[in-house]
Design an enzyme around this catalytic site. Structure first.
Site, PDB file in Angstrom:
ATOM      1  N   LYS A  14      39.227  10.883 -11.960  1.00  0.00           N
ATOM      2  CA  LYS A  14      38.523  12.627 -10.771  1.00  0.00           C
ATOM      3  C   LYS A  14      36.785  12.270 -11.012  1.00  0.00           C
ATOM      4  O   LYS A  14      36.751  12.344 -10.214  1.00  0.00           O
ATOM      5  CB  LYS A  14      38.843  13.243 -12.198  1.00  0.00           C
ATOM      6  CG  LYS A  14      40.398  14.165 -10.852  1.00  0.00           C
ATOM      7  CD  LYS A  14      40.694  15.791 -11.396  1.00  0.00           C
ATOM      8  CE  LYS A  14      39.680  16.211 -13.099  1.00  0.00           C
ATOM      9  NZ  LYS A  14      40.466  15.221 -14.303  1.00  0.00           N
ATOM     10  N   ARG A  89      41.994  24.660 -11.926  1.00  0.00           N
ATOM     11  CA  ARG A  89      43.077  24.594 -12.633  1.00  0.00           C
ATOM     12  C   ARG A  89      44.582  25.179 -12.765  1.00  0.00           C
ATOM     13  O   ARG A  89      45.245  25.239 -13.418  1.00  0.00           O
ATOM     14  CB  ARG A  89      42.331  24.319 -13.950  1.00  0.00           C
ATOM     15  CG  ARG A  89      41.976  22.491 -13.884  1.00  0.00           C
ATOM     16  CD  ARG A  89      41.067  22.662 -15.120  1.00  0.00           C
ATOM     17  NE  ARG A  89      41.552  21.149 -16.270  1.00  0.00           N
ATOM     18  CZ  ARG A  89      40.435  20.540 -16.103  1.00  0.00           C
ATOM     19  NH1 ARG A  89      38.925  20.536 -15.937  1.00  0.00           N
ATOM     20  NH2 ARG A  89      40.605  19.183 -16.995  1.00  0.00           N
ATOM     21  N   ARG A 123      39.067   5.715 -22.989  1.00  0.00           N
ATOM     22  CA  ARG A 123      37.473   6.185 -22.779  1.00  0.00           C
ATOM     23  C   ARG A 123      36.527   5.747 -24.156  1.00  0.00           C
ATOM     24  O   ARG A 123      36.932   7.050 -25.366  1.00  0.00           O
ATOM     25  CB  ARG A 123      37.826   7.546 -22.036  1.00  0.00           C
ATOM     26  CG  ARG A 123      37.076   8.718 -21.613  1.00  0.00           C
ATOM     27  CD  ARG A 123      37.051   9.007 -20.735  1.00  0.00           C
ATOM     28  NE  ARG A 123      38.629  10.711 -21.028  1.00  0.00           N
ATOM     29  CZ  ARG A 123      38.587  10.926 -19.824  1.00  0.00           C
ATOM     30  NH1 ARG A 123      37.979  11.625 -19.179  1.00  0.00           N
ATOM     31  NH2 ARG A 123      39.107  12.285 -20.667  1.00  0.00           N
ATOM     32  N   ARG A 156      35.605  11.326 -26.967  1.00  0.00           N
ATOM     33  CA  ARG A 156      35.286  12.483 -26.138  1.00  0.00           C
ATOM     34  C   ARG A 156      36.225  13.037 -27.399  1.00  0.00           C
ATOM     35  O   ARG A 156      37.093  13.181 -27.874  1.00  0.00           O
ATOM     36  CB  ARG A 156      35.693  12.790 -24.798  1.00  0.00           C
ATOM     37  CG  ARG A 156      35.113  12.380 -24.233  1.00  0.00           C
ATOM     38  CD  ARG A 156      35.281  12.933 -22.555  1.00  0.00           C
ATOM     39  NE  ARG A 156      36.320  14.204 -22.886  1.00  0.00           N
ATOM     40  CZ  ARG A 156      36.693  14.266 -21.110  1.00  0.00           C
ATOM     41  NH1 ARG A 156      36.521  14.115 -20.407  1.00  0.00           N
ATOM     42  NH2 ARG A 156      37.619  15.170 -21.441  1.00  0.00           N
ATOM     43  N   ARG A 167      46.703  19.200 -23.030  1.00  0.00           N
ATOM     44  CA  ARG A 167      45.825  18.341 -21.876  1.00  0.00           C
ATOM     45  C   ARG A 167      46.978  17.951 -20.716  1.00  0.00           C
ATOM     46  O   ARG A 167      46.875  18.842 -19.917  1.00  0.00           O
ATOM     47  CB  ARG A 167      44.380  17.843 -21.622  1.00  0.00           C
ATOM     48  CG  ARG A 167      43.231  19.102 -22.164  1.00  0.00           C
ATOM     49  CD  ARG A 167      42.361  17.924 -22.897  1.00  0.00           C
ATOM     50  NE  ARG A 167      41.779  17.135 -22.214  1.00  0.00           N
ATOM     51  CZ  ARG A 167      41.141  15.368 -22.845  1.00  0.00           C
ATOM     52  NH1 ARG A 167      41.436  14.729 -23.768  1.00  0.00           N
ATOM     53  NH2 ARG A 167      40.640  14.434 -21.527  1.00  0.00           N
TER      54      ARG A 167
HETATM   55  P1  AMP Z   1      37.346  18.260 -18.157  1.00  0.00           P
HETATM   56  O1  AMP Z   1      36.227  17.163 -18.245  1.00  0.00           O
HETATM   57  O2  AMP Z   1      37.616  17.850 -16.718  1.00  0.00           O
HETATM   58  O3  AMP Z   1      38.226  16.554 -18.418  1.00  0.00           O
HETATM   59  O4  AMP Z   1      37.783  18.864 -18.785  1.00  0.00           O
HETATM   60  C1  AMP Z   1      37.452  19.674 -20.017  1.00  0.00           C
HETATM   61  C2  AMP Z   1      37.132  20.349 -20.877  1.00  0.00           C
HETATM   62  O5  AMP Z   1      37.275  21.535 -20.045  1.00  0.00           O
HETATM   63  C3  AMP Z   1      39.289  20.932 -20.350  1.00  0.00           C
HETATM   64  O6  AMP Z   1      40.124  20.649 -21.297  1.00  0.00           O
HETATM   65  C4  AMP Z   1      38.926  22.463 -20.390  1.00  0.00           C
HETATM   66  O7  AMP Z   1      39.516  23.114 -21.933  1.00  0.00           O
HETATM   67  C5  AMP Z   1      37.823  22.416 -20.158  1.00  0.00           C
HETATM   68  N1  AMP Z   1      37.748  22.746 -18.239  1.00  0.00           N
HETATM   69  C6  AMP Z   1      37.117  22.511 -17.769  1.00  0.00           C
HETATM   70  N2  AMP Z   1      37.768  22.632 -16.119  1.00  0.00           N
HETATM   71  C7  AMP Z   1      38.334  24.369 -16.270  1.00  0.00           C
HETATM   72  C8  AMP Z   1      39.195  24.475 -15.831  1.00  0.00           C
HETATM   73  N3  AMP Z   1      39.264  24.532 -14.458  1.00  0.00           N
HETATM   74  N4  AMP Z   1      39.666  25.930 -16.275  1.00  0.00           N
HETATM   75  C9  AMP Z   1      39.658  25.943 -17.390  1.00  0.00           C
HETATM   76  N5  AMP Z   1      39.091  24.621 -18.711  1.00  0.00           N
HETATM   77  C10 AMP Z   1      38.385  24.101 -17.865  1.00  0.00           C
END
Ligand code: AMP
Length: 228
Positions: A14, A89, A123, A156, A167
């Site tokens: 993404k 989400r 990653r 990460r 996740r």
């Molecule tokens: P990402 O970098 O998109 O994988 O997001 C990392 C983490 O941020 C996720 O695993 C969630 O803990 C939090 N997060 C990001 N976007 C959202 C969202 N729209 N709703 C809730 N938690 C989010």
């Protein structure tokens, strides 16, 4: 004006695809995960509140997320549009979003679970500038060192086997069902996330009917990835 949302399971690319699309068409790439990581890194009050959820791989509570997205979109720093990565989400976030913003398309990247897990485990992230690498498809020139700034590459904090499982479970339980809702509104553009990043990007542009626009679909190395 182009307003896109990009969705897909963790590891589907993404961030990479959103970054390329944004650079190609002069759009602003808004990554909710990056905003939260910035808060964690800078030890803000919000960072302290979201860190536990993130490290465990759980979704951050809706009110904190919606506030951040609203704040970010209210800045209105785009001339040509934006690509929103990581939001919505779940169902409540989708309702808030679809009611408030006029979206042109939702790009949904599909990826088999075992490929997603392999990619997440490979990653790496630059601890200094935040650039994303992948030891399978987007390797740094010198192992462990960022091509862009020379910073140290790290895993990460939420890329542990346990958090990855949580996740992906959160994605299947809460995020995937909203694709149906968006499909009913005829907003969804589906692409296969399995091929190389250049191929996926070209497919996204083709399906969004953006083929004649200026920016390149392929980029030379990981060094130019994800400088957001
Ligand atoms: P990402 O970098 O998109 O994988 O997001 C990392 C983490 O941020 C996720 O695993 C969630 O803990 C939090 N997060 C990001 N976007 C959202 C969202 N729209 N709703 C809730 N938690 C989010």
């Amino acid at each position: 004006m182009r307003k896109y949302v990009i969705m897909g399971p963790q590891g589907s690319g993404k961030g990479t695809q959103a970054g390329r699309l944004a650079r190609g068409y002069d759009l602003v790439h808004i990554s909710v995960g990056d905003i939260f990581r910035w808060h964690v890194q800078n030890r803000t009050k919000l960072g302290t509140r979201v860190q536990r959820y993130m490290n465990e791989g759980r979704l951050v509570p809706d009110e904190m997320v919606s506030d951040v997205v609203k704040w970010r979109l209210d800045i209105h720093d785009w001339r040509h549009g934006f690509v929103l990565d990581g939001f919505p989400r779940n169902a409540p976030q989708t309702e808030f979003f679809v009611e408030s913003y006029d979206i042109d398309a939702v790009i949904a990247i599909a990826l088999p679970e075992e490929t997603a897990i392999a990619r997440i485990q490979s990653r790496r992230l630059c601890s200094s500038c935040g650039l994303d690498y992948n030891l399978i498809q987007l390797r740094p020139h010198v192992p462990g060192v960022c091509d862009n700034c020379g910073g140290r590459l790290v895993t990460r904090a939420d890329d542990t086997p346990e958090a990855i499982r949580t996740r992906l479970a959160e994605y299947h339980e809460k995020t995937r069902p909203i694709l149906e809702l968006l499909r009913a509104k005829e907003l969804i553009v589906s692409v296969d996330g399995t091929p190389a990043p250049d191929v996926v990007q070209a497919e996204i542009r083709r399906k969004l009917k953006l083929v004649d626009a200026p920016g390149p679909a392929n980029e030379p190395s990981a060094a130019v990835e994800a400088i957001r």
